[in-house]
Scaffold this motif. Structure first.
Motif, PDB file in Angstrom:
ATOM      1  N   ARG A 188     -21.557  -0.863   9.251  1.00 49.41           N
ATOM      2  CA  ARG A 188     -21.551  -0.576  10.695  1.00 49.41           C
ATOM      3  C   ARG A 188     -22.692  -1.290  11.422  1.00 49.41           C
ATOM      4  O   ARG A 188     -22.532  -1.758  12.546  1.00 49.41           O
ATOM      5  CB  ARG A 188     -21.668   0.942  10.919  1.00 49.41           C
ATOM      6  CG  ARG A 188     -20.460   1.731  10.420  1.00 49.41           C
ATOM      7  CD  ARG A 188     -20.679   3.227  10.634  1.00 49.41           C
ATOM      8  NE  ARG A 188     -20.920   3.504  12.033  1.00 49.41           N
ATOM      9  CZ  ARG A 188     -19.965   3.701  12.941  1.00 49.41           C
ATOM     10  NH1 ARG A 188     -18.703   3.682  12.592  1.00 49.41           N
ATOM     11  NH2 ARG A 188     -20.287   3.931  14.194  1.00 49.41           N
ATOM     12  N   ALA A 191     -26.988   2.487  25.000  1.00 48.78           N
ATOM     13  CA  ALA A 191     -27.324   1.908  23.695  1.00 48.78           C
ATOM     14  C   ALA A 191     -27.400   2.962  22.591  1.00 48.78           C
ATOM     15  O   ALA A 191     -27.099   2.677  21.429  1.00 48.78           O
ATOM     16  CB  ALA A 191     -28.657   1.173  23.785  1.00 48.78           C
ATOM     17  N   ASN A 199     -26.349  10.594  19.026  1.00 48.10           N
ATOM     18  CA  ASN A 199     -26.245   9.599  17.950  1.00 48.10           C
ATOM     19  C   ASN A 199     -27.259   9.811  16.815  1.00 48.10           C
ATOM     20  O   ASN A 199     -27.100   9.254  15.721  1.00 48.10           O
ATOM     21  CB  ASN A 199     -26.358   8.169  18.489  1.00 48.10           C
ATOM     22  CG  ASN A 199     -25.162   7.716  19.298  1.00 48.10           C
ATOM     23  OD1 ASN A 199     -25.284   6.921  20.237  1.00 48.10           O
ATOM     24  ND2 ASN A 199     -23.958   8.188  18.961  1.00 48.10           N
ATOM     25  N   HIS A 247     -23.441  -3.459  15.143  1.00 50.32           N
ATOM     26  CA  HIS A 247     -24.480  -3.270  16.171  1.00 50.32           C
ATOM     27  C   HIS A 247     -25.224  -4.583  16.420  1.00 50.32           C
ATOM     28  O   HIS A 247     -25.551  -4.921  17.551  1.00 50.32           O
ATOM     29  CB  HIS A 247     -25.467  -2.177  15.750  1.00 50.32           C
ATOM     30  CG  HIS A 247     -24.814  -0.829  15.558  1.00 50.32           C
ATOM     31  ND1 HIS A 247     -23.916  -0.306  16.450  1.00 50.32           N
ATOM     32  CD2 HIS A 247     -24.933   0.102  14.573  1.00 50.32           C
ATOM     33  CE1 HIS A 247     -23.502   0.878  16.021  1.00 50.32           C
ATOM     34  NE2 HIS A 247     -24.102   1.148  14.887  1.00 50.32           N
ATOM     35  N   MET A 293     -21.025   0.924  25.560  1.00 52.49           N
ATOM     36  CA  MET A 293     -20.754  -0.185  24.631  1.00 52.49           C
ATOM     37  C   MET A 293     -20.241   0.397  23.319  1.00 52.49           C
ATOM     38  O   MET A 293     -21.012   0.651  22.408  1.00 52.49           O
ATOM     39  CB  MET A 293     -22.044  -0.975  24.386  1.00 52.49           C
ATOM     40  CG  MET A 293     -22.787  -1.383  25.655  1.00 52.49           C
ATOM     41  SD  MET A 293     -24.239  -2.385  25.319  1.00 52.49           S
ATOM     42  CE  MET A 293     -25.380  -1.203  24.593  1.00 52.49           C
ATOM     43  N   ASP A 294     -18.941   0.609  23.219  1.00 51.70           N
ATOM     44  CA  ASP A 294     -18.411   1.327  22.056  1.00 51.70           C
ATOM     45  C   ASP A 294     -17.532   0.409  21.206  1.00 51.70           C
ATOM     46  O   ASP A 294     -16.939  -0.541  21.709  1.00 51.70           O
ATOM     47  CB  ASP A 294     -17.612   2.547  22.546  1.00 51.70           C
ATOM     48  CG  ASP A 294     -17.404   3.563  21.442  1.00 51.70           C
ATOM     49  OD1 ASP A 294     -18.184   3.561  20.463  1.00 51.70           O
ATOM     50  OD2 ASP A 294     -16.455   4.376  21.547  1.00 51.70           O
ATOM     51  N   GLY A 295     -17.476   0.746  19.924  1.00 50.26           N
ATOM     52  CA  GLY A 295     -16.571   0.036  19.021  1.00 50.26           C
ATOM     53  C   GLY A 295     -17.256  -0.867  18.016  1.00 50.26           C
ATOM     54  O   GLY A 295     -16.575  -1.569  17.255  1.00 50.26           O
ATOM     55  N   ASN A 296     -18.583  -0.848  17.990  1.00 47.68           N
ATOM     56  CA  ASN A 296     -19.306  -1.708  17.038  1.00 47.68           C
ATOM     57  C   ASN A 296     -18.947  -1.378  15.588  1.00 47.68           C
ATOM     58  O   ASN A 296     -18.750  -2.279  14.766  1.00 47.68           O
ATOM     59  CB  ASN A 296     -20.826  -1.520  17.183  1.00 47.68           C
ATOM     60  CG  ASN A 296     -21.350  -1.982  18.517  1.00 47.68           C
ATOM     61  OD1 ASN A 296     -20.637  -2.622  19.272  1.00 47.68           O
ATOM     62  ND2 ASN A 296     -22.603  -1.644  18.811  1.00 47.68           N
ATOM     63  N   GLY A 297     -18.907  -0.089  15.297  1.00 46.68           N
ATOM     64  CA  GLY A 297     -18.670   0.364  13.922  1.00 46.68           C
ATOM     65  C   GLY A 297     -17.280  -0.027  13.447  1.00 46.68           C
ATOM     66  O   GLY A 297     -17.106  -0.559  12.340  1.00 46.68           O
ATOM     67  N   ARG A 298     -16.272   0.233  14.293  1.00 50.10           N
ATOM     68  CA  ARG A 298     -14.890  -0.089  13.908  1.00 50.10           C
ATOM     69  C   ARG A 298     -14.694  -1.598  13.784  1.00 50.10           C
ATOM     70  O   ARG A 298     -13.980  -2.075  12.900  1.00 50.10           O
ATOM     71  CB  ARG A 298     -13.911   0.504  14.939  1.00 50.10           C
ATOM     72  CG  ARG A 298     -13.663   1.997  14.724  1.00 50.10           C
ATOM     73  CD  ARG A 298     -13.009   2.627  15.926  1.00 50.10           C
ATOM     74  NE  ARG A 298     -13.974   2.757  17.018  1.00 50.10           N
ATOM     75  CZ  ARG A 298     -13.630   2.953  18.291  1.00 50.10           C
ATOM     76  NH1 ARG A 298     -12.367   3.013  18.640  1.00 50.10           N
ATOM     77  NH2 ARG A 298     -14.561   3.086  19.211  1.00 50.10           N
ATOM     78  N   ARG A 306     -25.933  10.699  13.280  1.00 55.05           N
ATOM     79  CA  ARG A 306     -25.258   9.730  12.404  1.00 55.05           C
ATOM     80  C   ARG A 306     -26.015   9.592  11.076  1.00 55.05           C
ATOM     81  O   ARG A 306     -27.165  10.006  10.972  1.00 55.05           O
ATOM     82  CB  ARG A 306     -25.169   8.382  13.112  1.00 55.05           C
ATOM     83  CG  ARG A 306     -24.225   8.461  14.297  1.00 55.05           C
ATOM     84  CD  ARG A 306     -23.913   7.110  14.845  1.00 55.05           C
ATOM     85  NE  ARG A 306     -22.932   7.240  15.911  1.00 55.05           N
ATOM     86  CZ  ARG A 306     -22.240   6.243  16.429  1.00 55.05           C
ATOM     87  NH1 ARG A 306     -22.430   5.026  15.976  1.00 55.05           N
ATOM     88  NH2 ARG A 306     -21.363   6.457  17.388  1.00 55.05           N
TER      89      ARG A 306
HETATM   90  C1  IPE Z   1     -21.303   2.101  19.853  1.00 51.43           C
HETATM   91  O1  IPE Z   1     -20.491   1.735  18.792  1.00 51.43           O
HETATM   92  C2  IPE Z   1     -22.778   1.900  19.587  1.00 51.43           C
HETATM   93  C3  IPE Z   1     -23.533   3.147  19.360  1.00 51.43           C
HETATM   94  C4  IPE Z   1     -23.075   4.340  19.495  1.00 51.43           C
HETATM   95  C5  IPE Z   1     -24.909   2.990  18.963  1.00 51.43           C
HETATM   96  P1  IPE Z   1     -20.123   2.778  17.668  1.00 51.43           P
HETATM   97  O2  IPE Z   1     -21.159   2.718  16.607  1.00 51.43           O
HETATM   98  O3  IPE Z   1     -19.892   4.129  18.247  1.00 51.43           O
HETATM   99  O4  IPE Z   1     -18.768   2.176  17.124  1.00 51.43           O
HETATM  100  P2  IPE Z   1     -17.458   2.996  16.717  1.00 51.43           P
HETATM  101  O5  IPE Z   1     -17.056   3.791  17.930  1.00 51.43           O
HETATM  102  O6  IPE Z   1     -17.810   3.855  15.562  1.00 51.43           O
HETATM  103  O7  IPE Z   1     -16.476   1.924  16.398  1.00 51.43           O
END
Ligand code: IPE
Ligand code: IPE
Ligand code: MG
Length: 253
Positions: free
Chosen positions: A40, A70, A75, A44, A26-31, A78
């Motif tokens: 960010r 998840a 991670n 999530h 499940m990627d891309g939440n932050g962007r 971060r």
């Molecule tokens: C995925 O989304 C969720 C986790 C890793 C917890 P990201 O947080 O990696 O979102 P991007 O890739 O920076 O957009």
């Protein structure tokens, strides 16, 4: 106008080719959040809606196991604020969503090294797994502090222990017996891996289980990944001929 139920349509069109086990990075939440000028963690939080939806969709079309990535073992590196936001969210979801999963006959399993989480999270995980353990519907694996290499090393340790105790001889170790020691033992083999958010990599997810999975990479960010996108992934899966090393003629007769 009545809302079209995409899961129902998928079931009608592809009932013979529904993957038994789907894994999702499940990627891309932050962007997604950044594009909206939001922190960010907002991404999530929105991602939880997509989780709820994916669970509903998979139950409806008859997927047996759904594994969601998840939180990876990497991670933790971060920023502090994001990690603690994710932990709060994990705790919130474990508190708020489990009753509903149970009501829907879902078996919840947390896969990963949970000893690194707070005592309160570990306690909630234990309670949730106990509550839902005897259910018979969808198995929902949530991979948290999980890494594919971690899973392989843990399985190796268990096999080594069995050899040391004299329960197993080295010559008796097989792919199947090794598989029995991994985190997804006794579940269906992974049929379909989906990664949202545009990157074409596996980021240490289900390395052992990926051997013969079909791969689907979607550019859509996870908070926007909906029924339509799930249907596209299943349609692509249904359209592939899985040969497992055989020729096309052998497979289709
Ligand atoms: C995925 O989304 C969720 C986790 C890793 C917890 P990201 O947080 O990696 O979102 P991007 O890739 O920076 O957009
Ligand atoms: C993989 O996404 C982990 C999860 C979705 C939980 P990442 O965003 O951490 O992966 P990389 O860093 O882009 O490889
Ligand atoms: Mg990412």
């Amino acid at each position: 106008m009545a809302k079209v139920d995409i899961a129902q349509q998928v079931l009608e069109h592809y009932s013979e080719s529904i993957p038994k086990h789907i894994g999702i990075i499940m990627d891309g939440n932050g962007r997604w959040a950044k594009n909206k000028g939001m922190p960010r963690v907002y991404g999530h939080k929105k991602g939880v809606d997509s989780v709820r939806n994916a669970v509903r969709f998979c139950r409806k079309v008859g997927v047996e196991s759904l594994t969601l990535f998840a939180f990876s073992s990497e991670n933790w590196k971060r920023p502090e604020e994001e990690v603690s936001g994710l932990m709060d969210l994990f705790m919130y979801v474990l508190t708020k969503e489990v009753k509903n999963l149970h009501k829907n006959n879902v078996v919840l399993k947390i896969v990963g090294d949970i000893s690194a989480f707070s005592n309160s999270i570990q306690q909630k995980v234990k309670e949730a797994q106990e509550l839902t353990g005897d259910n018979t519907g969808l198995i929902l694996n949530v991979a948290a502090n999980y890494g594919g290499r971690w899973d392989i090393v843990e399985a190796c340790k268990r096999v080594a222990e069995q050899v040391k105790n004299g329960d197993v001889s080295v010559d008796d170790i097989t792919e199947d017996s090794f598989d029995d020691e991994t985190a997804f033992a006794s579940q269906q083999p992974l049929d379909l891996l989906i990664r949202t958010g545009g990157e074409v990599r596996v980021s240490n997810f289900m390395l052992w289980q990926l051997a013969y999975a079909e791969l689907h990479f979607s550019p859509v960010y996870w908070p926007e990944f909906n029924d339509q996108e799930l249907a596209i992934a299943i349609e692509a899966f249904a359209g592939t001929e899985r040969r497992f090393g055989l020729t096309g003629e052998q497979v289709s007769g």
